[in-house]
Design a protein around this motif. Sequence first.
Motif, PDB file in Angstrom:
ATOM      1  N   PHE A  35      59.297  52.959  61.571  1.00 12.05           N
ATOM      2  CA  PHE A  35      57.846  52.924  61.317  1.00 12.05           C
ATOM      3  C   PHE A  35      57.558  51.929  60.186  1.00 12.05           C
ATOM      4  CE2 PHE A  35      59.125  57.137  62.778  1.00 12.05           C
ATOM      5  CZ  PHE A  35      58.315  57.319  63.885  1.00 12.05           C
ATOM      6  N   PRO A  36      57.963  50.669  60.332  1.00 10.32           N
ATOM      7  CA  PRO A  36      57.855  49.714  59.226  1.00 10.32           C
ATOM      8  C   PRO A  36      56.429  49.300  58.889  1.00 10.32           C
ATOM      9  CG  PRO A  36      58.567  48.597  61.218  1.00 10.32           C
ATOM     10  CD  PRO A  36      58.565  50.062  61.527  1.00 10.32           C
ATOM     11  N   THR A  37      55.490  49.510  59.810  1.00 12.19           N
ATOM     12  CA  THR A  37      54.106  49.125  59.543  1.00 12.19           C
ATOM     13  C   THR A  37      53.368  50.173  58.726  1.00 12.19           C
ATOM     14  OG1 THR A  37      53.379  50.084  61.650  1.00 12.19           O
ATOM     15  CG2 THR A  37      54.017  47.761  61.664  1.00 12.19           C
ATOM     16  N   PHE A  38      53.998  51.329  58.492  1.00  6.80           N
ATOM     17  CA  PHE A  38      53.373  52.391  57.720  1.00  6.80           C
ATOM     18  C   PHE A  38      53.686  52.203  56.234  1.00  6.80           C
ATOM     19  CE2 PHE A  38      53.241  55.907  61.219  1.00  6.80           C
ATOM     20  CZ  PHE A  38      52.718  54.974  62.103  1.00  6.80           C
ATOM     21  N   SER A  39      52.880  52.858  55.390  1.00  4.94           N
ATOM     22  CA  SER A  39      53.215  52.914  53.974  1.00  4.94           C
ATOM     23  C   SER A  39      54.455  53.783  53.808  1.00  4.94           C
ATOM     24  CB  SER A  39      52.056  53.529  53.188  1.00  4.94           C
ATOM     25  OG  SER A  39      51.915  54.909  53.497  1.00  4.94           O
ATOM     26  N   PRO A  40      55.136  53.715  52.640  1.00  5.78           N
ATOM     27  CA  PRO A  40      56.347  54.536  52.470  1.00  5.78           C
ATOM     28  C   PRO A  40      56.126  56.023  52.736  1.00  5.78           C
ATOM     29  CG  PRO A  40      56.236  52.886  50.744  1.00  5.78           C
ATOM     30  CD  PRO A  40      54.943  52.788  51.504  1.00  5.78           C
ATOM     31  N   VAL A  41      55.025  56.588  52.202  1.00  5.23           N
ATOM     32  CA  VAL A  41      54.758  58.014  52.417  1.00  5.23           C
ATOM     33  C   VAL A  41      54.435  58.289  53.875  1.00  5.23           C
ATOM     34  CG1 VAL A  41      53.207  59.928  51.874  1.00  5.23           C
ATOM     35  CG2 VAL A  41      54.008  58.419  50.053  1.00  5.23           C
ATOM     36  N   ALA A  42      53.614  57.424  54.493  1.00  3.21           N
ATOM     37  CA  ALA A  42      53.260  57.619  55.902  1.00  3.21           C
ATOM     38  C   ALA A  42      54.479  57.463  56.801  1.00  3.21           C
ATOM     39  CB  ALA A  42      52.172  56.629  56.305  1.00  3.21           C
ATOM     40  N   GLY A  43      55.373  56.545  56.433  1.00  4.59           N
ATOM     41  CA  GLY A  43      56.603  56.369  57.207  1.00  4.59           C
ATOM     42  C   GLY A  43      57.483  57.599  57.143  1.00  4.59           C
ATOM     43  N   THR A  44      57.575  58.205  55.963  1.00  3.14           N
ATOM     44  CA  THR A  44      58.347  59.440  55.814  1.00  3.14           C
ATOM     45  C   THR A  44      57.716  60.568  56.627  1.00  3.14           C
ATOM     46  OG1 THR A  44      59.081  58.804  53.602  1.00  3.14           O
ATOM     47  CG2 THR A  44      59.232  61.140  54.169  1.00  3.14           C
ATOM     48  N   LEU A  45      56.381  60.663  56.574  1.00  2.00           N
ATOM     49  CA  LEU A  45      55.682  61.681  57.358  1.00  2.00           C
ATOM     50  C   LEU A  45      55.932  61.494  58.851  1.00  2.00           C
ATOM     51  CD1 LEU A  45      52.268  61.876  55.463  1.00  2.00           C
ATOM     52  CD2 LEU A  45      53.885  63.752  55.764  1.00  2.00           C
ATOM     53  N   ALA A  46      55.904  60.226  59.317  1.00  2.00           N
ATOM     54  CA  ALA A  46      56.145  59.955  60.733  1.00  2.00           C
ATOM     55  C   ALA A  46      57.573  60.322  61.123  1.00  2.00           C
ATOM     56  CB  ALA A  46      55.878  58.478  61.034  1.00  2.00           C
ATOM     57  N   ALA A  47      58.532  60.003  60.243  1.00  2.00           N
ATOM     58  CA  ALA A  47      59.928  60.367  60.524  1.00  2.00           C
ATOM     59  C   ALA A  47      60.091  61.883  60.570  1.00  2.00           C
ATOM     60  CB  ALA A  47      60.846  59.764  59.461  1.00  2.00           C
ATOM     61  N   PHE A  48      59.414  62.587  59.665  1.00  2.00           N
ATOM     62  CA  PHE A  48      59.464  64.050  59.675  1.00  2.00           C
ATOM     63  C   PHE A  48      58.773  64.622  60.913  1.00  2.00           C
ATOM     64  CE2 PHE A  48      60.019  64.520  54.800  1.00  2.00           C
ATOM     65  CZ  PHE A  48      61.400  64.522  54.964  1.00  2.00           C
ATOM     66  N   ALA A  49      57.782  63.891  61.442  1.00  2.00           N
ATOM     67  CA  ALA A  49      57.125  64.357  62.665  1.00  2.00           C
ATOM     68  C   ALA A  49      58.099  64.324  63.840  1.00  2.00           C
ATOM     69  CB  ALA A  49      55.910  63.493  62.962  1.00  2.00           C
ATOM     70  N   THR A  50      58.913  63.260  63.940  1.00  2.00           N
ATOM     71  CA  THR A  50      59.931  63.238  64.996  1.00  2.00           C
ATOM     72  C   THR A  50      60.973  64.331  64.746  1.00  2.00           C
ATOM     73  OG1 THR A  50      61.320  61.588  63.853  1.00  2.00           O
ATOM     74  CG2 THR A  50      59.623  60.759  65.347  1.00  2.00           C
ATOM     75  N   PHE A  51      61.258  64.613  63.474  1.00  2.00           N
ATOM     76  CA  PHE A  51      62.158  65.708  63.119  1.00  2.00           C
ATOM     77  C   PHE A  51      61.596  67.033  63.629  1.00  2.00           C
ATOM     78  CE2 PHE A  51      63.207  68.983  59.855  1.00  2.00           C
ATOM     79  CZ  PHE A  51      64.588  69.003  60.000  1.00  2.00           C
ATOM     80  N   GLY A  52      60.286  67.226  63.474  1.00  2.00           N
ATOM     81  CA  GLY A  52      59.644  68.467  63.892  1.00  2.00           C
ATOM     82  C   GLY A  52      59.660  68.679  65.396  1.00  2.00           C
TER      83      GLY A  52
END
Length: 423
Positions: A35-52
């Motif tokens: 998710f390189p187009t996201f901000s660092p926090v948004a990228g982490t949230l997106a990665a956690f969403a796939t985790f969920g």
Amino acid sequence: MPRLAAASLAGTAIEFYDFFVYGTAAALILGPLFFPTFSPVAGTLAAFATFGVGFVARPLGSVLFGHIGDRRGRRPVLVASLLLTGASTVAVGCVPTYDTIGVAAPLLLLVLRFLQGLGLGGEWGGAVLLTVEHAPAGRRGLWSSFPQVGPALGFLLANGVVLGLSATLSEAQFAAWGWRVPFWAAGVLAVVGLWLRSSLTESPGFLELEDHARVPLAEVVRDHWRLLLLTGGALAIGYAIFYAVTTWSLAYGTERLGVSRGTMLTCIMGSVVVKGALTPLVALLGDRYGRRPLCLAGCAAAALWMFPMVALLATGEPLPMFLGFLGAMLSFITMFAVIAAYLPELYAPRVRCTGAAVGYNLGGVIGGALTPIVATALAEQGGRVPWGVAAYLTAIALFSLGCFALLPETRPVPVAAVEATTG
């Protein structure tokens, strides 16, 4: 029993290794790569969403494999779930990043994470029931606790591999290819797990059944819907604690507090080591004093400890952070050491695989899927000490405490008597 318990423990360790290595990667590296187009926090949230997504898939896996377990036996479930989880984990390590294939990269990640969760949803029920139904009645808690040690070993193995790679590779090497190695290693572990499980015999509890449920899920929903909801709600705090400590705090410590990856992993792994070592001892207490009292005590301890844990984490110092994590893990294991015996004892043998597995994984959706996402969002809104995260975890603990209070005791009450009060 020792050989059976060892095989069940090894299998759950391998499958949870597959599941946990994704969570560690999501906290450390998947955001900027996928998710390189996201901000660092948004990228982490997106990665956690796939985790969920893996947690959402787990109840579906428990329905699918629970049906097989109640209709065809517990043993086939162990083989099929291990193959599915292992293959999808290896495939995650082969997915090209966003820079190579664009939006297809996170979509592939999403699909493979779903398959991981599907396989793990079947693993727990099969491994636990095979052990519980072989064990003598007075020691069900003890022997069924060995599969419960598996998640701790899987977590330690996953994070140990990541810690070793972090120590030996540069940041550029780790981002380029090093993060893939733990996923590829899952293939070797799956082969080992299949070999260990090849000699297991079918559960006597299943072989003695003369009347198998035609559609186990329908029977569970019709006759045990209240029990299903209560067990899912009761287990939510266990999942919330575990993933707050092992996944959210890892991202929070490295990104917000500036603590090194190695320090955070060492503190977290230390608390998990203690948790794993104490699991059989706590389970013995469950055989002596009952399952429900320990579950209630663990929930109460969790409700009291979440604010101190967050305060200790916010110091960014290794010893306070370790003590905060340790207190949380002790409250967690007070409940989850006896759950492997408790849940199967609540359900009739003809629907036991489906009922216990769906209830267990429903708790994962409620407590595990959202916790890293919600905690990350709450921490972003607060100051250095994320009190909102503590309040969120405390609320889940109180909710689970209420659910456990409404469940019956199963030791030494016969299962038939329990079913009469909960059906």
